[in-house]
Design an enzyme around this catalytic site. Structure first.
Site, PDB file in Angstrom:
ATOM      1  N   ASP A 163      37.189  49.919  27.273  1.00 17.62           N
ATOM      2  CA  ASP A 163      36.657  50.205  28.581  1.00 17.62           C
ATOM      3  C   ASP A 163      37.452  50.715  29.402  1.00 17.62           C
ATOM      4  OD1 ASP A 163      36.137  49.104  30.973  1.00 17.62           O
ATOM      5  OD2 ASP A 163      35.972  46.997  31.020  1.00 17.62           O
TER       6      ASP A 163
ATOM      7  N   TYR B 219      38.991  42.448  31.627  1.00 19.33           N
ATOM      8  CA  TYR B 219      37.477  41.729  32.947  1.00 19.33           C
ATOM      9  C   TYR B 219      36.597  43.054  32.525  1.00 19.33           C
ATOM     10  CZ  TYR B 219      34.730  41.724  36.831  1.00 19.33           C
ATOM     11  OH  TYR B 219      33.799  41.891  38.088  1.00 19.33           O
TER      12      TYR B 219
ATOM     13  N   LYS C 128      35.426  54.237  38.719  1.00 14.00           N
ATOM     14  CA  LYS C 128      36.388  54.442  39.739  1.00 14.00           C
ATOM     15  C   LYS C 128      36.983  55.626  40.246  1.00 14.00           C
ATOM     16  CE  LYS C 128      37.740  49.711  38.934  1.00 14.00           C
ATOM     17  NZ  LYS C 128      37.742  48.415  38.077  1.00 14.00           N
TER      18      LYS C 128
HETATM   19  C1  LIG Z   1      36.310  47.430  37.869  1.00 12.15           C
HETATM   20  C2  LIG Z   1      36.480  47.720  36.244  1.00 12.15           C
HETATM   21  C3  LIG Z   1      34.982  47.099  35.892  1.00 12.15           C
HETATM   22  C4  LIG Z   1      34.082  46.858  36.485  1.00 12.15           C
HETATM   23  O1  LIG Z   1      33.246  47.940  37.024  1.00 12.15           O
HETATM   24  P1  LIG Z   1      32.238  48.150  38.567  1.00 12.15           P
HETATM   25  O2  LIG Z   1      32.802  49.161  39.296  1.00 12.15           O
HETATM   26  O3  LIG Z   1      33.356  46.573  39.585  1.00 12.15           O
HETATM   27  O4  LIG Z   1      31.510  47.421  38.293  1.00 12.15           O
HETATM   28  C5  LIG Z   1      34.695  47.276  34.544  1.00 12.15           C
HETATM   29  N1  LIG Z   1      35.810  47.730  33.073  1.00 12.15           N
HETATM   30  C6  LIG Z   1      37.076  47.250  34.351  1.00 12.15           C
HETATM   31  C7  LIG Z   1      38.495  47.898  33.514  1.00 12.15           C
HETATM   32  C8  LIG Z   1      37.208  47.805  35.282  1.00 12.15           C
HETATM   33  O5  LIG Z   1      38.753  48.007  36.026  1.00 12.15           O
END
Ligand SMILES: *Cc1c(COP(=O)(O)O)cnc(C)c1O
Length: 411
Positions: free
Chosen positions: A223, A128, A251
């Site tokens: 990511d 994701y 995060k």
């Molecule tokens: C949480 C997450 C996102 C998206 O971040 P948001 O701050 O919710 O937009 C993208 N990539 C990964 C791997 C994530 O865990």
């Protein structure tokens, strides 16, 4: 609000429950509107790695609050946070701040397309990357939890540019990369996946992605929105010793306030406006309150370097759980890296999304609800990871173990 929530994974629809509404949090503990206490294993999906309401972070926010909340102009705080990030994640030679992980990955994709002049992207089923149009193809997290593999509202012409391969299966990537040929702009991957449950990438798989991107003149995007400053100070790339071209963070780096960032090789980042032609911007990007929180948390995290201790703590809880489950004849598998961990109701630990689909849904639901009844707050979906903090001390670990023991008796 649709579903009563502002982000789908917060709903308990998939586990036959209602979301808990919280009013405060301290250390490892969440307190709901009815004053029930929970030991938290979500940690706001990452940022609470040194516990909720960490005094160092709160004081930094309070100090900045007195000086103003936003100037719409540069501050030294942005440079300071960027320098701290760069000191730990040296592949990010230049960095730009944004307000969420979604913005970070979205900007990485645009930059990769603009820089390479190519259009197509490879991602992995169950990874994701936020709710970016190009990346919501066979995505994990809430998309999987609610069985919405391809969201309506994304033009099929755009979705057609995104190819989804199997995680930890390099043959599937080689085949698709060869099919795409010279139109492959980027491969984007969670090097440690946290959105199909917690599944670490295999070294050989990730190393070969690096080689493939070199061969195809494509960019490798890690990511690390979830794994950055969560599995190790330098993120997953420091553990696997792989240098991506671009990295997305979020995060943890915001210390619990809305922050994302992306960065990478200087020659690529310099394609961004105002130096280069590729446009990316944000009114509140680099917000001073958010920067102060991020600086305070990262400095404290670097000083404490709690990653080995966090891994030991979650392993202790999870191995205890596995033994109790196995005593009852319930298959259970688990793994931990740094401050992230995961468990599955399966004999063998899954390697990809398909394996996760085959784990036991009904037992997950029962275990989740029985744990919640005991005051253990795990993520309400088998497609999510677990998070522990340095405030989960031995007393909390012991309490958690005995609560889980009671929960498992009810299964
Ligand atoms: C949480 C997450 C996102 C998206 O971040 P948001 O701050 O919710 O937009 C993208 N990539 C990964 C791997 C994530 O865990």
């Amino acid at each position: 609000m649709p579903g009563g929530v502002n982000s789908p994974v917060r709903a308990f629809k998939n586990v036959d429950g209602k979301p808990v509404f919280f009013k405060s949090a301290k250390g490892p503990t969440l307190i709901d509107e009815d004053d029930n206490q929970y030991i938290d294993f979500i940690g706001s999906w990452g940022p609470m790695i040194l516990g909720h309401s960490n005094p160092v972070v709160l004081n930094a926010i309070k100090a900045q609050l007195e000086l103003g909340t936003s100037y719409g102009a540069p501050t030294s705080l942005e440079s300071e946070l960027a320098k701290i990030i760069k000191s730990q994640v040296p592949s990010m030679e230049k960095i730009r701040m944004v307000n969420s992980g979604t913005e970070a990955t979205m900007s990485c994709i645009r930059l990769a397309r603009g820089f390479t002049g190519k259009n197509k992207i490879i991602k992995f089923t169950g990874c994701y990357h936020g709710h970016v149009d190009s990346l919501l193809v066979k995505a994990g997290s809430g998309v999987s939890t609610f069985g919405l593999p391809d969201s309506p509202g994304i033009p099929k012409e755009l979705a057609a540019l995104t190819y989804s391969c199997h995680y930890n299966d390099i043959e599937s990537v080689i085949e698709i990369a060869n099919e795409i040929g010279d139109d492959l702009a980027a491969i984007i991957v969670e090097p440690v996946a946290g959105n199909m449950g917690f599944i670490p990438g295999e070294q050989e798989f990730l190393s070969t992605l690096r080689k493939l991107c070199n061969e195809f003149d494509s960019l490798l995007i890690f990511d690390e929105v979830m794994s950055g400053f969560r599995v190790a100070l330098g993120g997953a790339q420091s553990l696997y010793k792989i240098e991506p071209d671009l990295t997305a963070l979020g995060k943890v780096i915001g210390g619990g306030l809305p922050v994302g960032s992306f960065g990478g090789k200087e020659n690529i980042m310099d394609q961004l406006a105002p130096i280069g032609p590729i446009y990316q911007a944000g009114t509140l990007s680099g917000n001073p309150l958010a920067m102060s929180a991020g600086i305070a948390l990262l400095n404290a995290l670097i000083k404490e370097n709690p990653f080995d201790a966090l891994e030991l703590a979650s392993s202790e809880i999870m191995l205890h759980t596995k033994n109790l489950m196995n005593d009852k004849g319930i298959p259970f598998s688990t793994s931990s890296i740094g401050g992230m961990f995961g468990f599955f109701l399966s004999e063998n630990f899954p390697k990809n999304f398909q394996d996760v689909l085959e784990t036991d849904d009904a037992m997950f639901k029962k275990f989740f609800n029985a744990s919640l009844n005991q005051g253990i707050y795990f993520a309400p979906s088998k497609f999510e990871a677990g998070f522990i903090s340095s405030t989960h001390d031995q007393a909390i670990i012991d309490q958690t173990k005995s609560k889980i023991e009671k929960a498992i008796k009810e299964l």
